[in-house]
Scaffold this motif. Sequence first.
Motif, PDB file in Angstrom:
ATOM      1  N   ALA A   1       7.943  -3.052  27.777  1.00  0.00           N
ATOM      2  CA  ALA A   1       8.085  -3.011  29.174  1.00  0.00           C
ATOM      3  C   ALA A   1       9.080  -4.255  29.598  1.00  0.00           C
TER       4      ALA A   1
ATOM      5  N   ILE B   1      12.653  -3.290  28.635  1.00  0.00           N
ATOM      6  CA  ILE B   1      13.012  -2.445  29.574  1.00  0.00           C
ATOM      7  C   ILE B   1      13.507  -3.075  30.708  1.00  0.00           C
TER       8      ILE B   1
ATOM      9  N   THR C   1      12.508   4.214  28.010  1.00  0.00           N
ATOM     10  CA  THR C   1      10.847   4.156  27.928  1.00  0.00           C
ATOM     11  C   THR C   1      10.517   4.760  26.567  1.00  0.00           C
TER      12      THR C   1
ATOM     13  N   SER D   1       3.213   8.012  26.714  1.00  0.00           N
ATOM     14  CA  SER D   1       4.234   8.649  26.065  1.00  0.00           C
ATOM     15  C   SER D   1       3.542   8.644  24.351  1.00  0.00           C
TER      16      SER D   1
ATOM     17  N   PRO E   1       3.275  -1.943  24.569  1.00  0.00           N
ATOM     18  CA  PRO E   1       3.656  -1.294  25.524  1.00  0.00           C
ATOM     19  C   PRO E   1       4.300  -2.655  26.663  1.00  0.00           C
TER      20      PRO E   1
ATOM     21  N   ALA F   1       6.967   0.816  33.425  1.00  0.00           N
ATOM     22  CA  ALA F   1       7.366   1.018  32.011  1.00  0.00           C
ATOM     23  C   ALA F   1       6.126   0.789  30.980  1.00  0.00           C
ATOM     24  N   GLU F   2       5.365  -0.119  30.997  1.00  0.00           N
ATOM     25  CA  GLU F   2       4.095  -0.387  30.280  1.00  0.00           C
ATOM     26  C   GLU F   2       3.293   0.637  30.127  1.00  0.00           C
TER      27      GLU F   2
ATOM     28  N   ILE G   1       4.990   3.848  28.443  1.00  0.00           N
ATOM     29  CA  ILE G   1       4.985   3.814  26.897  1.00  0.00           C
ATOM     30  C   ILE G   1       3.752   3.868  26.355  1.00  0.00           C
TER      31      ILE G   1
END
Length: 179
Positions: free
Chosen positions: A166, A169, A150, A93, A162, A86-87, A90
């Motif tokens: 995370a 999330i 995310t 993205s 990020p 997730a981190e 992010i």
Amino acid sequence: MRADAVRNLDAVLQTGARLLHQDPATSIATIAAEAGVDRRTVYRRFVDRETLVAAIYRAKLEACQEVVDQARLNEAPVPIALHRYAEGIIDVSRRWPIDLSRLQQDEQSALRLHELIGCLDAFMERATREGVIRPGLPDRWARSQLIHLTNLAAHEMPELTPAQGADLIVQSLLEGIGT
């Protein structure tokens, strides 16, 4: 490739991703100017706009693959792998804000995206087998939630780092948002 050429290419690709996210009709000349390079430099590397756009998608896919590899989705404990993924995603993205679901007719990139999604599906199946995600959810539910969360953290909540995104999330996926 020379170091300055690598920097210029990276600047063109990341600037292109940002500008195309804002306006899908952005011209090569606009991308070049915003990236601080001459448009002839861009045309020497990319014969047309479609080639540049395909390169931008491939660059984002490469960055996503690096995140998947570094997260160690197959061997790290599920909560740790989930947080790493997730981190990293992010950050990717935000650097590459183009939407991969809008991939153009680039067969190689489409296959690569399919493989990345397959990695996430396999990870979520592993998380279910290990009792981290509850069984009985519809197919792809957990993976779809991960992707949506995310994107939410990356694009709708830029104030989150990020790591903070995370954290939220992982907490949302593994514990829910109830009290």
